[in-house]
Design a protein around this motif. Structure first.
Motif, PDB file in Angstrom:
ATOM      1  N   LEU A   1       4.485  13.648  -9.776  1.00 65.63           N
ATOM      2  CA  LEU A   1       4.240  13.799  -8.333  1.00 65.63           C
ATOM      3  C   LEU A   1       5.235  14.779  -7.729  1.00 65.63           C
ATOM      4  CD1 LEU A   1       3.481  10.196  -6.989  1.00 65.63           C
ATOM      5  CD2 LEU A   1       1.903  11.914  -7.824  1.00 65.63           C
TER       6      LEU A   1
ATOM      7  N   LEU B   1      -4.515  18.154  -5.759  1.00 67.60           N
ATOM      8  CA  LEU B   1      -4.294  17.630  -4.410  1.00 67.60           C
ATOM      9  C   LEU B   1      -2.931  18.050  -3.853  1.00 67.60           C
ATOM     10  CD1 LEU B   1      -5.222  15.852  -2.048  1.00 67.60           C
ATOM     11  CD2 LEU B   1      -4.089  13.931  -3.158  1.00 67.60           C
TER      12      LEU B   1
ATOM     13  N   ILE C   1       5.353  15.786   3.265  1.00 72.04           N
ATOM     14  CA  ILE C   1       6.119  14.859   2.430  1.00 72.04           C
ATOM     15  C   ILE C   1       6.568  15.580   1.167  1.00 72.04           C
ATOM     16  CG2 ILE C   1       6.032  12.716   1.084  1.00 72.04           C
ATOM     17  CD1 ILE C   1       3.553  11.938   2.573  1.00 72.04           C
TER      18      ILE C   1
ATOM     19  N   GLY D   1      -4.137  13.506   6.153  1.00 68.50           N
ATOM     20  CA  GLY D   1      -3.757  12.196   5.586  1.00 68.50           C
ATOM     21  C   GLY D   1      -3.585  11.154   6.667  1.00 68.50           C
TER      22      GLY D   1
ATOM     23  N   ILE E   1      11.401  11.184   1.310  1.00 69.05           N
ATOM     24  CA  ILE E   1      11.361   9.790   1.757  1.00 69.05           C
ATOM     25  C   ILE E   1      11.815   8.897   0.608  1.00 69.05           C
ATOM     26  CG2 ILE E   1       9.885   7.960   2.658  1.00 69.05           C
ATOM     27  CD1 ILE E   1       7.943  10.229   3.542  1.00 69.05           C
ATOM     28  N   SER E   2      12.720   7.957   0.925  1.00 69.66           N
ATOM     29  CA  SER E   2      13.290   7.190  -0.181  1.00 69.66           C
ATOM     30  C   SER E   2      12.286   6.237  -0.817  1.00 69.66           C
ATOM     31  CB  SER E   2      14.529   6.433   0.279  1.00 69.66           C
ATOM     32  OG  SER E   2      14.214   5.506   1.287  1.00 69.66           O
ATOM     33  N   PHE E   3      11.671   5.375  -0.050  1.00 69.06           N
ATOM     34  CA  PHE E   3      10.801   4.342  -0.620  1.00 69.06           C
ATOM     35  C   PHE E   3      10.121   3.663   0.540  1.00 69.06           C
ATOM     36  CE2 PHE E   3      10.119   0.477  -3.312  1.00 69.06           C
ATOM     37  CZ  PHE E   3       9.650   1.106  -4.436  1.00 69.06           C
ATOM     38  N   PHE E   4       8.829   3.366   0.395  1.00 67.58           N
ATOM     39  CA  PHE E   4       8.095   2.787   1.526  1.00 67.58           C
ATOM     40  C   PHE E   4       8.241   1.274   1.589  1.00 67.58           C
ATOM     41  CE2 PHE E   4       4.385   6.057   1.719  1.00 67.58           C
ATOM     42  CZ  PHE E   4       5.297   7.056   1.953  1.00 67.58           C
TER      43      PHE E   4
ATOM     44  N   LYS F   1       5.848  -0.375   2.360  1.00 66.39           N
ATOM     45  CA  LYS F   1       4.572  -0.758   1.757  1.00 66.39           C
ATOM     46  C   LYS F   1       4.780  -1.172   0.292  1.00 66.39           C
ATOM     47  CE  LYS F   1       1.558   2.370   0.297  1.00 66.39           C
ATOM     48  NZ  LYS F   1       0.486   3.364   0.187  1.00 66.39           N
TER      49      LYS F   1
ATOM     50  N   GLY G   1      -4.347   7.478   6.084  1.00 64.58           N
ATOM     51  CA  GLY G   1      -3.543   6.718   5.139  1.00 64.58           C
ATOM     52  C   GLY G   1      -2.505   5.849   5.850  1.00 64.58           C
TER      53      GLY G   1
ATOM     54  N   VAL H   1      -8.345  18.925   1.849  1.00 66.99           N
ATOM     55  CA  VAL H   1      -7.273  19.905   1.636  1.00 66.99           C
ATOM     56  C   VAL H   1      -7.456  20.694   0.348  1.00 66.99           C
ATOM     57  CG1 VAL H   1      -5.571  18.650   3.039  1.00 66.99           C
ATOM     58  CG2 VAL H   1      -5.650  18.268   0.555  1.00 66.99           C
TER      59      VAL H   1
ATOM     60  N   VAL I   1      -0.677  13.644   3.196  1.00 68.95           N
ATOM     61  CA  VAL I   1      -1.685  13.468   2.143  1.00 68.95           C
ATOM     62  C   VAL I   1      -1.036  12.947   0.870  1.00 68.95           C
ATOM     63  CG1 VAL I   1      -3.139  14.822   0.572  1.00 68.95           C
ATOM     64  CG2 VAL I   1      -3.291  15.184   3.033  1.00 68.95           C
ATOM     65  N   GLY I   2      -1.713  12.049   0.206  1.00 74.45           N
ATOM     66  CA  GLY I   2      -1.194  11.543  -1.060  1.00 74.45           C
ATOM     67  C   GLY I   2      -2.308  10.997  -1.920  1.00 74.45           C
TER      68      GLY I   2
ATOM     69  N   LEU J   1       0.876   5.949   5.788  1.00 68.84           N
ATOM     70  CA  LEU J   1       1.923   6.694   6.483  1.00 68.84           C
ATOM     71  C   LEU J   1       1.349   7.521   7.627  1.00 68.84           C
ATOM     72  CD1 LEU J   1       4.836   7.583   6.681  1.00 68.84           C
ATOM     73  CD2 LEU J   1       4.411   9.252   4.870  1.00 68.84           C
TER      74      LEU J   1
ATOM     75  N   ARG K   1       4.215  18.338  -5.959  1.00 69.83           N
ATOM     76  CA  ARG K   1       4.598  18.635  -4.569  1.00 69.83           C
ATOM     77  C   ARG K   1       5.538  19.836  -4.496  1.00 69.83           C
ATOM     78  NH1 ARG K   1       2.513  15.040  -0.790  1.00 69.83           N
ATOM     79  NH2 ARG K   1       2.400  12.868  -1.442  1.00 69.83           N
TER      80      ARG K   1
HETATM   81  N1  LIG Z   1       5.749   5.026  -1.963  1.00 69.46           N
HETATM   82  C1  LIG Z   1       6.843   5.684  -1.697  1.00 69.46           C
HETATM   83  O1  LIG Z   1       7.905   5.109  -1.669  1.00 69.46           O
HETATM   84  C2  LIG Z   1       6.743   7.138  -1.417  1.00 69.46           C
HETATM   85  C3  LIG Z   1       7.893   7.829  -1.169  1.00 69.46           C
HETATM   86  C4  LIG Z   1       7.779   9.165  -0.881  1.00 69.46           C
HETATM   87  C5  LIG Z   1       6.548   9.781  -0.834  1.00 69.46           C
HETATM   88  N2  LIG Z   1       5.423   9.084  -1.091  1.00 69.46           N
HETATM   89  C6  LIG Z   1       4.113   9.795  -1.021  1.00 69.46           C
HETATM   90  O2  LIG Z   1       3.498   9.561   0.207  1.00 69.46           O
HETATM   91  C7  LIG Z   1       2.093   9.626   0.015  1.00 69.46           C
HETATM   92  C8  LIG Z   1       1.372   9.005   1.179  1.00 69.46           C
HETATM   93  O3  LIG Z   1       1.514   7.613   1.113  1.00 69.46           O
HETATM   94  P1  LIG Z   1       0.475   6.625   1.815  1.00 69.46           P
HETATM   95  O4  LIG Z   1       0.895   5.273   1.409  1.00 69.46           O
HETATM   96  O5  LIG Z   1       0.337   6.948   3.246  1.00 69.46           O
HETATM   97  O6  LIG Z   1      -0.879   7.026   1.029  1.00 69.46           O
HETATM   98  P2  LIG Z   1      -2.377   6.589   1.361  1.00 69.46           P
HETATM   99  O7  LIG Z   1      -2.408   5.431   2.274  1.00 69.46           O
HETATM  100  O8  LIG Z   1      -3.063   6.489   0.037  1.00 69.46           O
HETATM  101  O9  LIG Z   1      -2.965   7.856   2.153  1.00 69.46           O
HETATM  102  C9  LIG Z   1      -3.270   9.043   1.508  1.00 69.46           C
HETATM  103  C10 LIG Z   1      -3.971   9.934   2.512  1.00 69.46           C
HETATM  104  O10 LIG Z   1      -4.274  11.186   1.891  1.00 69.46           O
HETATM  105  C11 LIG Z   1      -5.622  11.492   2.211  1.00 69.46           C
HETATM  106  N3  LIG Z   1      -6.218  12.351   1.197  1.00 69.46           N
HETATM  107  C12 LIG Z   1      -6.306  12.125  -0.128  1.00 69.46           C
HETATM  108  N4  LIG Z   1      -6.934  13.136  -0.710  1.00 69.46           N
HETATM  109  C13 LIG Z   1      -7.262  14.018   0.268  1.00 69.46           C
HETATM  110  C14 LIG Z   1      -7.922  15.266   0.297  1.00 69.46           C
HETATM  111  N5  LIG Z   1      -8.393  15.845  -0.826  1.00 69.46           N
HETATM  112  N6  LIG Z   1      -8.076  15.898   1.487  1.00 69.46           N
HETATM  113  C15 LIG Z   1      -7.626  15.341   2.625  1.00 69.46           C
HETATM  114  N7  LIG Z   1      -6.983  14.171   2.672  1.00 69.46           N
HETATM  115  C16 LIG Z   1      -6.809  13.516   1.499  1.00 69.46           C
HETATM  116  C17 LIG Z   1      -6.316  10.149   2.239  1.00 69.46           C
HETATM  117  O11 LIG Z   1      -7.560  10.292   2.921  1.00 69.46           O
HETATM  118  P3  LIG Z   1      -8.838   9.350   2.647  1.00 69.46           P
HETATM  119  O12 LIG Z   1      -8.787   8.296   3.735  1.00 69.46           O
HETATM  120  O13 LIG Z   1      -9.991  10.259   2.776  1.00 69.46           O
HETATM  121  O14 LIG Z   1      -8.680   8.765   1.254  1.00 69.46           O
HETATM  122  C18 LIG Z   1      -5.300   9.358   3.022  1.00 69.46           C
HETATM  123  O15 LIG Z   1      -5.417   9.607   4.397  1.00 69.46           O
HETATM  124  C19 LIG Z   1       1.935   8.917  -1.333  1.00 69.46           C
HETATM  125  O16 LIG Z   1       0.769   9.272  -1.970  1.00 69.46           O
HETATM  126  C20 LIG Z   1       3.148   9.387  -2.111  1.00 69.46           C
HETATM  127  O17 LIG Z   1       2.807  10.490  -2.898  1.00 69.46           O
HETATM  128  C21 LIG Z   1       5.495   7.768  -1.393  1.00 69.46           C
END
Ligand SMILES: NC(=O)c1ccc[n+]([C@@H]2O[C@H](COP(=O)([O-])OP(=O)(O)OC[C@H]3O[C@@H](n4cnc5c(N)ncnc54)[C@H](OP(=O)(O)O)[C@@H]3O)[C@@H](O)[C@H]2O)c1
Length: 360
Positions: A154, A113, A136, A31, A185-188, A190, A34, A76, A98-99, A36, A158
């Motif tokens: 989600l 995923l 995560i 990931g 993680i509480s909240f991004f 982003k 992405g 993955v 990954v997300g 994060l 996870r």
């Molecule tokens: N928003 C919140 O407040 C919060 C809080 C806690 C946790 N989270 C979790 O944190 C995750 C990550 O956030 P983010 O903003 O960094 O997400 P993001 O920018 O969408 O990045 C997701 C990453 O996962 C990779 N990915 C997706 N499918 C894959 C696969 N099949 N194999 C390998 N890699 C794969 C993507 O790769 P590609 O470049 O190839 O697409 C990308 O690098 C979120 O999806 C969420 O579930 C969010």
């Protein structure tokens, strides 16, 4: 090194605390392309680690290329590709950021995923001799007793992935299994930015899913603290060297927390607009959640493109847990600073705070 706050032990902690993974060891990051993941890679490099970027064939890795970075293509959800990518890499630890890129996908895809992907990655980490596996957890939503609320898809996906990984670890000959840390993680930031921009764009919080947080949870008690990618990355990197928490979980976010209503008020204040709040009666929220679930089950996803987000918001809205996500000092200042900066940028960008430069 920061302190690591722990939730209640969940008996799933595995592996004796392995030796710290110190620079210049190689850390594999899934990931990494992405939002994060990018922060995590930057933090690892700044600490002197080498990074093995695990990226899908289609992913653009150009911004990550540099000294001490290598790239291995894999998915993955494809165990063989992980075996090839990690085999012989010498990775001492594997981090997963990954997300889902979109929440508007069937639950089966989310599980593929986040559940299968986590277990596959853990297995490959184990096979390549990694000592630590850090991933995560959604974390943002817990029930009143502090356990992760798996009504949220989600979280469910996870948690199932973590359980599978822990089963694999238990089946493994004792010492060889990588120790697992799930980072709640509480909240991004982003997302904070997204809510801010949505509010700025529409000036009417009722028009958007994100800002309808105010409608749904205005009077209720769930609390969040948006945290920057850099602070989250710091905690990820600390997990390479800190003792493994007995719960197998670490949290990051806070200490200042807000209800969604307070949070949107802060954004509104920075924009110079006042936000009107309306509370959704709890029984109505419950009914809406059922409709959203039914719609999801019947395949209304195109009509309800934000099905998962809606379900998520409603689950949040129905929970009264006080929100105990703690960890990073200065949370309040950082949120205020973020909104102040965004408001200033809007001012400089188009001359009027709150006007919409994105053409929404
Ligand atoms: N928003 C919140 O407040 C919060 C809080 C806690 C946790 N989270 C979790 O944190 C995750 C990550 O956030 P983010 O903003 O960094 O997400 P993001 O920018 O969408 O990045 C997701 C990453 O996962 C990779 N990915 C997706 N499918 C894959 C696969 N099949 N194999 C390998 N890699 C794969 C993507 O790769 P590609 O470049 O190839 O697409 C990308 O690098 C979120 O999806 C969420 O579930 C969010």
């Amino acid at each position: 090194m920061s302190s690591t706050s722990e939730s209640a032990p969940d008996a799933a902690s595995l592996g004796t605390s392995p030796a710290p993974v110190q620079p210049p060891a190689t850390v594999a990051v899934a990931g990494a392309t992405g939002w994060l993941g990018g922060h995590v890679v930057a933090e690892l490099l700044s600490r002197g680690y080498s990074v093995l970027v695990l990226a899908r064939a289609s992913a653009d890795v150009s911004s990550l290329i540099g000294p001490h970075v290598s790239v291995a293509r894999c998915d993955v959800t494809d165990p063989d590709s992980l075996t090839t990518a990690l085999g012989g890499s010498g990775a001492a630890a594997v981090i997963s950021c990954v997300g889902m890129r979109s929440l508007a996908v069937p639950d089966a895809d989310i599980f593929r995923l986040l559940r299968n992907g986590t277990a596959n990655l853990y297995k490959a980490a184990s096979d390549c001799g990694a000592a630590r596996f850090i991933t995560i957890a959604e974390g943002i939503h817990r029930t009143a007793d502090g356990t992760v609320n798996t009504e949220f898809v989600l979280n469910a996906a996870r948690e199932a992935g973590l359980a599978d990984a822990r089963t694999l670890a238990a089946e493994h000959a004792t010492a060889a299994a990588p120790a697992i840390v799930a980072l709640d993680i509480s909240f991004f930031f982003k997302d904070a930015e997204k809510i801010f921009n949505t509010l700025a764009a529409s000036r009417d919080p009722r028009k958007t899913v994100e800002a309808s947080l105010t409608l749904i949870s205005g009077a209720w008690d769930v609390r969040i603290n948006p945290i920057s990618g850099r602070d989250i990355a710091t905690r990820f990197a600390d997990c390479l060297i800190d003792p493994i928490p007995t719960s197998g979980r670490a949290t990051v976010g806070g200490p200042q927390t807000y209800t969604f209503a307070e949070f949107v008020d802060l954004a509104g204040a920075a924009l110079g607009i006042s936000v009107r709040h309306r509370s959704l009666p709890r029984p109505l929220a419950r009914a809406l959640l059922l409709v959203a679930r039914l719609g999801g089950a019947l395949g209304w996803r195109k009509a309800l493109a934000a099905h998962n987000m809606l379900a998520f918001l409603l689950v949040l809205a129905m929970d009264r847990s006080p929100g105990s996500l703690v960890g990073t000092p200065g949370g309040q200042d950082k949120v205020s600073e973020l909104f102040a900066r965004l408001a200033t940028e809007r001012c400089h960008g188009d001359g009027a705070p709150g006007s919409n430069g994105s053409g929404r």
